[in-house]
Design a protein around this motif. Structure first.
Motif, PDB file in Angstrom:
ATOM      1  N   PHE A  36      34.737   9.837 -39.470  1.00 51.91           N
ATOM      2  CA  PHE A  36      34.522  10.663 -38.290  1.00 51.91           C
ATOM      3  C   PHE A  36      33.527  11.779 -38.592  1.00 51.91           C
ATOM      4  O   PHE A  36      33.613  12.448 -39.610  1.00 51.91           O
ATOM      5  N   GLU A  37      32.592  11.941 -37.715  1.00 52.97           N
ATOM      6  CA  GLU A  37      31.512  12.930 -37.732  1.00 52.97           C
ATOM      7  C   GLU A  37      30.419  12.606 -38.750  1.00 52.97           C
ATOM      8  O   GLU A  37      29.389  13.279 -38.764  1.00 52.97           O
ATOM      9  N   LYS A  38      30.622  11.593 -39.585  1.00 46.49           N
ATOM     10  CA  LYS A  38      29.551  11.123 -40.472  1.00 46.49           C
ATOM     11  C   LYS A  38      28.968   9.801 -39.974  1.00 46.49           C
ATOM     12  O   LYS A  38      27.767   9.551 -40.130  1.00 46.49           O
ATOM     13  N   GLU A  39      29.837   8.979 -39.369  1.00 50.94           N
ATOM     14  CA  GLU A  39      29.397   7.671 -38.894  1.00 50.94           C
ATOM     15  C   GLU A  39      29.620   7.471 -37.394  1.00 50.94           C
ATOM     16  O   GLU A  39      29.073   6.535 -36.815  1.00 50.94           O
ATOM     17  N   ILE A  40      30.418   8.331 -36.794  1.00 58.02           N
ATOM     18  CA  ILE A  40      30.656   8.267 -35.344  1.00 58.02           C
ATOM     19  C   ILE A  40      31.029   9.662 -34.858  1.00 58.02           C
ATOM     20  O   ILE A  40      31.637  10.450 -35.600  1.00 58.02           O
ATOM     21  N   ASN A  41      30.633   9.984 -33.616  1.00 58.91           N
ATOM     22  CA  ASN A  41      31.043  11.246 -33.005  1.00 58.91           C
ATOM     23  C   ASN A  41      31.845  10.945 -31.746  1.00 58.91           C
ATOM     24  O   ASN A  41      32.106   9.780 -31.414  1.00 58.91           O
ATOM     25  N   LEU A  42      32.269  12.000 -31.042  1.00 56.48           N
ATOM     26  CA  LEU A  42      33.133  11.794 -29.882  1.00 56.48           C
ATOM     27  C   LEU A  42      32.424  11.029 -28.770  1.00 56.48           C
ATOM     28  O   LEU A  42      33.037  10.215 -28.080  1.00 56.48           O
ATOM     29  N   MET A  43      31.128  11.271 -28.597  1.00 57.98           N
ATOM     30  CA  MET A  43      30.410  10.496 -27.591  1.00 57.98           C
ATOM     31  C   MET A  43      30.295   9.025 -28.006  1.00 57.98           C
ATOM     32  O   MET A  43      30.271   8.133 -27.163  1.00 57.98           O
ATOM     33  N   GLY A  44      30.231   8.792 -29.301  1.00 57.99           N
ATOM     34  CA  GLY A  44      30.245   7.408 -29.783  1.00 57.99           C
ATOM     35  C   GLY A  44      31.573   6.735 -29.478  1.00 57.99           C
ATOM     36  O   GLY A  44      31.624   5.551 -29.110  1.00 57.99           O
ATOM     37  N   ILE A  45      32.670   7.479 -29.629  1.00 58.98           N
ATOM     38  CA  ILE A  45      33.988   6.944 -29.274  1.00 58.98           C
ATOM     39  C   ILE A  45      34.059   6.665 -27.776  1.00 58.98           C
ATOM     40  O   ILE A  45      34.629   5.658 -27.335  1.00 58.98           O
ATOM     41  N   GLN A  46      33.476   7.564 -26.977  1.00 57.34           N
ATOM     42  CA  GLN A  46      33.446   7.332 -25.535  1.00 57.34           C
ATOM     43  C   GLN A  46      32.685   6.038 -25.225  1.00 57.34           C
ATOM     44  O   GLN A  46      33.110   5.244 -24.377  1.00 57.34           O
ATOM     45  N   ALA A  47      31.577   5.809 -25.916  1.00 55.22           N
ATOM     46  CA  ALA A  47      30.824   4.562 -25.738  1.00 55.22           C
ATOM     47  C   ALA A  47      31.681   3.357 -26.115  1.00 55.22           C
ATOM     48  O   ALA A  47      31.622   2.304 -25.455  1.00 55.22           O
ATOM     49  N   LEU A  48      32.484   3.508 -27.173  1.00 58.98           N
ATOM     50  CA  LEU A  48      33.382   2.426 -27.564  1.00 58.98           C
ATOM     51  C   LEU A  48      34.353   2.100 -26.441  1.00 58.98           C
ATOM     52  O   LEU A  48      34.593   0.928 -26.123  1.00 58.98           O
ATOM     53  N   GLY A  49      34.927   3.136 -25.817  1.00 62.59           N
ATOM     54  CA  GLY A  49      35.845   2.914 -24.704  1.00 62.59           C
ATOM     55  C   GLY A  49      35.175   2.199 -23.550  1.00 62.59           C
ATOM     56  O   GLY A  49      35.762   1.288 -22.935  1.00 62.59           O
ATOM     57  N   MET A  50      33.929   2.578 -23.244  1.00 66.66           N
ATOM     58  CA  MET A  50      33.198   1.906 -22.171  1.00 66.66           C
ATOM     59  C   MET A  50      32.917   0.453 -22.529  1.00 66.66           C
ATOM     60  O   MET A  50      32.961  -0.443 -21.679  1.00 66.66           O
ATOM     61  N   ARG A  72      46.682  12.183 -37.472  1.00 66.45           N
ATOM     62  CA  ARG A  72      45.581  12.809 -38.199  1.00 66.45           C
ATOM     63  C   ARG A  72      45.079  13.958 -37.336  1.00 66.45           C
ATOM     64  O   ARG A  72      45.226  13.932 -36.112  1.00 66.45           O
ATOM     65  N   SER A  73      44.484  14.953 -37.950  1.00 67.62           N
ATOM     66  CA  SER A  73      44.152  16.178 -37.219  1.00 67.62           C
ATOM     67  C   SER A  73      43.205  15.930 -36.058  1.00 67.62           C
ATOM     68  O   SER A  73      43.186  16.694 -35.094  1.00 67.62           O
ATOM     69  N   TYR A  74      42.415  14.857 -36.136  1.00 64.19           N
ATOM     70  CA  TYR A  74      41.389  14.602 -35.134  1.00 64.19           C
ATOM     71  C   TYR A  74      41.718  13.424 -34.230  1.00 64.19           C
ATOM     72  O   TYR A  74      40.966  13.111 -33.307  1.00 64.19           O
ATOM     73  N   SER A  75      42.837  12.731 -34.479  1.00 65.92           N
ATOM     74  CA  SER A  75      43.116  11.487 -33.753  1.00 65.92           C
ATOM     75  C   SER A  75      43.343  11.700 -32.263  1.00 65.92           C
ATOM     76  O   SER A  75      42.939  10.878 -31.437  1.00 65.92           O
ATOM     77  N   ALA A  76      43.996  12.799 -31.876  1.00 65.62           N
ATOM     78  CA  ALA A  76      44.255  13.039 -30.458  1.00 65.62           C
ATOM     79  C   ALA A  76      42.949  13.240 -29.697  1.00 65.62           C
ATOM     80  O   ALA A  76      42.785  12.733 -28.574  1.00 65.62           O
ATOM     81  N   SER A  77      42.009  13.976 -30.295  1.00 65.21           N
ATOM     82  CA  SER A  77      40.727  14.191 -29.612  1.00 65.21           C
ATOM     83  C   SER A  77      39.935  12.889 -29.530  1.00 65.21           C
ATOM     84  O   SER A  77      39.256  12.617 -28.527  1.00 65.21           O
ATOM     85  N   ILE A  78      40.023  12.070 -30.564  1.00 68.72           N
ATOM     86  CA  ILE A  78      39.353  10.774 -30.529  1.00 68.72           C
ATOM     87  C   ILE A  78      39.953   9.892 -29.445  1.00 68.72           C
ATOM     88  O   ILE A  78      39.241   9.216 -28.691  1.00 68.72           O
ATOM     89  N   LYS A  79      41.285   9.927 -29.334  1.00 67.62           N
ATOM     90  CA  LYS A  79      41.936   9.128 -28.300  1.00 67.62           C
ATOM     91  C   LYS A  79      41.483   9.557 -26.908  1.00 67.62           C
ATOM     92  O   LYS A  79      41.233   8.708 -26.039  1.00 67.62           O
ATOM     93  N   MET A  80      41.357  10.853 -26.676  1.00 73.39           N
ATOM     94  CA  MET A  80      40.953  11.316 -25.354  1.00 73.39           C
ATOM     95  C   MET A  80      39.514  10.925 -25.043  1.00 73.39           C
ATOM     96  O   MET A  80      39.182  10.600 -23.891  1.00 73.39           O
ATOM     97  N   ALA A  81      38.640  10.930 -26.047  1.00 68.84           N
ATOM     98  CA  ALA A  81      37.269  10.456 -25.824  1.00 68.84           C
ATOM     99  C   ALA A  81      37.267   8.961 -25.503  1.00 68.84           C
ATOM    100  O   ALA A  81      36.521   8.495 -24.630  1.00 68.84           O
ATOM    101  N   LEU A  82      38.111   8.208 -26.186  1.00 65.46           N
ATOM    102  CA  LEU A  82      38.232   6.779 -25.905  1.00 65.46           C
ATOM    103  C   LEU A  82      38.730   6.556 -24.478  1.00 65.46           C
ATOM    104  O   LEU A  82      38.210   5.693 -23.751  1.00 65.46           O
ATOM    105  N   ILE A  83      39.734   7.337 -24.078  1.00 65.70           N
ATOM    106  CA  ILE A  83      40.292   7.232 -22.726  1.00 65.70           C
ATOM    107  C   ILE A  83      39.220   7.519 -21.676  1.00 65.70           C
ATOM    108  O   ILE A  83      39.134   6.834 -20.642  1.00 65.70           O
TER     109      ILE A  83
END
Length: 499
Positions: A36-50, A72-83
């Motif tokens: 996270f943040e080295k190979e993917i960012n939150l907008m990348g996760i959003q793209a994954l959800g789309m 994990r400390s960042y998993s909830a934010s990643i989930k919301m970007a995916l959603i």
């Protein structure tokens, strides 16, 4: 129009906050994992959800999906970007909150939802994230789905759709725990150490085992995403050693170790012997084939040869097939064959009815071990282990190899062993009697000693396993011979652990 993802962006810049970053190698054979943040960012996760939403529409899947996240400390934010991405693609999201992977798989059945996207990096080191996905329960994505998903995401070929919605499913953990424990209690309070490596399983495993009537001694069950003592990985000898020490300290009948997202279980017996998961699988197959004669099992190519040669399994009419390593491959094969159980050396077990629903759940595996002990009150876990024919096996050993080159390296290793066999060359002093190439290469010598090399499906590593029915010396000879072939490739780095 959503921006086209790029492979690399510098964190803490306007570009990092304004464009999706998705490193292509994060799309693995059957799930997705990135740093996270080295190979993917939150907008990348959003793209994954789309991308997942677009794939669901392409495949004609009803647009409903279960989502959950690990601790994990960042998993909830990643989930919301995916959603966000899923909803933009017209998918109705059913959020079960903090969860184990098998809890998300269970939710597909309990909530009657066809698809799942579980945010977890499983046992990977802190800093990793990932998503385990499926659109046809109880199956998860295989290479075909992952290849198409990768294409959709990296080309931003998204199809926005109406109808996206969100609901939070309250107290779903209670429903999951009730499903596991609404059954007869154990006939006696088996004393068990439950080790969770400070991973997500710590929120669930002790409760489930206690509700079944076990006397539970918790070990590292406090949730801590920094994993302060060891990685929650039941193939990691550091975790198994900690579990062994606690079992011996408290005089437990068995130790059960769960991985970060709770879909695997490792075992230590009452004498402190760390039993690799494939050997535990043979013990469970013996127990279950006595209850269900002529059972069919599927095991992965990393697993012990005892599944094919064990006299008890043969007497019970059990039939076993060796198959590709990987939870998605194994799940599909178990489902296709209607096998009773699929066993993987990593500790993924896939119980079909009447025991499970075909997906991997470390708690279902733990319950199966306790039921086996309950059915054998006069035999300890160590007694059951000693009853197996003797073989010498290694843990799973993983030398580093970059994602971009690891499959090419494995192809070279396969070709090298094929060349050796064709020329009649000897390996570790013996002729090569067989090469199994269903998943990497399993090279077998005349006395049954074998070594496996394959590419890891979820990390920049290779996977090496060796076993000998002859002696520990032959085990080590095979390892050194296989490693010598690997060292012909300069891209292969240091091991995480060796024998």
């Amino acid at each position: 129009m959503f921006p086209l993802p790029v492979a690399q962006l510098l964190p803490n810049t306007p570009e990092f906050e304004s464009h999706p970053m998705v490193k292509p190698t994060g799309f693995r054979e059957y799930d997705a994992r990135w740093l996270f943040e080295k190979e993917i960012n939150l907008m990348g996760i959003q793209a994954l959800g789309m991308g997942v939403a677009t794939l669901m529409h392409e495949r004609g899947t009803r647009p409903d999906i279960v989502v959950g996240h690990d601790f994990r400390s960042y998993s909830a934010s990643i989930k919301m970007a995916l959603i966000t991405g899923l909803m933009a693609g017209g998918v109705r999201v059913h959020d079960i909150g903090l969860a184990l992977s098998p809890m998300a798989y269970f939710a597909q059945f309990a909530l009657d939802v066809p698809a799942v996207a579980m945010v977890t990096a499983s046992h990977n080191d802190n800093g990793w994230t990932g998503v385990k996905m499926g659109i046809d329960r109880p199956l998860t994505f295989g290479p075909d789905e992952m290849t198409r998903l990768k294409e959709l995401v990296l080309t931003a070929t998204f199809k926005p759709a109406e109808g996206g919605a969100y609901r939070f499913v309250e107290n779903f953990a209670d429903v999951y725990i009730r499903d596991l424990t609404d059954r007869a209690k154990l006939s006696r309070p088996i004393k068990v150490v439950a080790a969770c490596g400070n991973g997500t399983a710590g929120a669930f495993a002790p409760k489930v085992l206690e509700a079944l009537g076990a006397e539970v001694v918790p070990l590292d069950c406090e949730l801590d995403h920094s994993f302060p003592r060891y990685n929650p990985n039941p193939e990691d000898m550091k975790m198994l050693h900690a579990l062994r020490d606690k079992v011996l300290e408290v005089g437990a009948e068995v130790g059960l170790g769960f991985d970060g997202d709770g879909d695997r279980c490792g075992v230590v017996d009452n004498e402190g012997e760390e039993i690799f998961a494939d050997k535990v699988g043979v013990m469970l197959a013996r127990d279950l084939s006595a209850l269900h004669p002529e059972s069919r099992f599927v095991v992965d190519v990393k697993s012990t040869g005892l599944f094919a040669t064990d006299p008890v399994l043969q007497a019970n009419g059990a039939v076993t097939e060796y198959w590709k390593t990987g939870h998605s491959y194994m799940k599909r094969r178990v489902n296709e064959l209607g096998a009773l159980v699929g066993f993987e050396k990593s500790g993924h077990y896939f119980f079909n009815g009447p025991i499970g629903r075909g997906y991997d759940d470390g708690l279902v595996s733990a319950i199966a071990v306790l039921d086996m002990l309950d059915r054998n009150p006069d035999r300890s876990m160590a007694d059951l282990r000693r009853a197996l024919p003797k073989t010498w096996g290694s843990p799973t050993m993983s030398p580093h190899c970059d994602d971009e080159i690891k499959y090419q390296v494995v192809d070279r290793v396969i070709a090298r062993f094929q060349e050796m066999q064709a020329r009649g060359e000897r390996l570790a002093g013996q002729a090569i009697s067989d090469l199994v190439t269903v998943n990497g290469v399993r090279v077998v010598s005349e006395d049954g000693t074998w070594g496996l090399v394959r590419a890891s499906s979820n990390k920049p590593e290779l996977v090496v396993v060796v076993e000998s029915p002859a002696s520990e010396a032959r085990l080590k000879e095979m390892f050194h011979a296989v490693d010598a072939v690997l060292r012909e490739n300069p891209e292969v780095g240091a091991y995480n652990q060796t024998i």
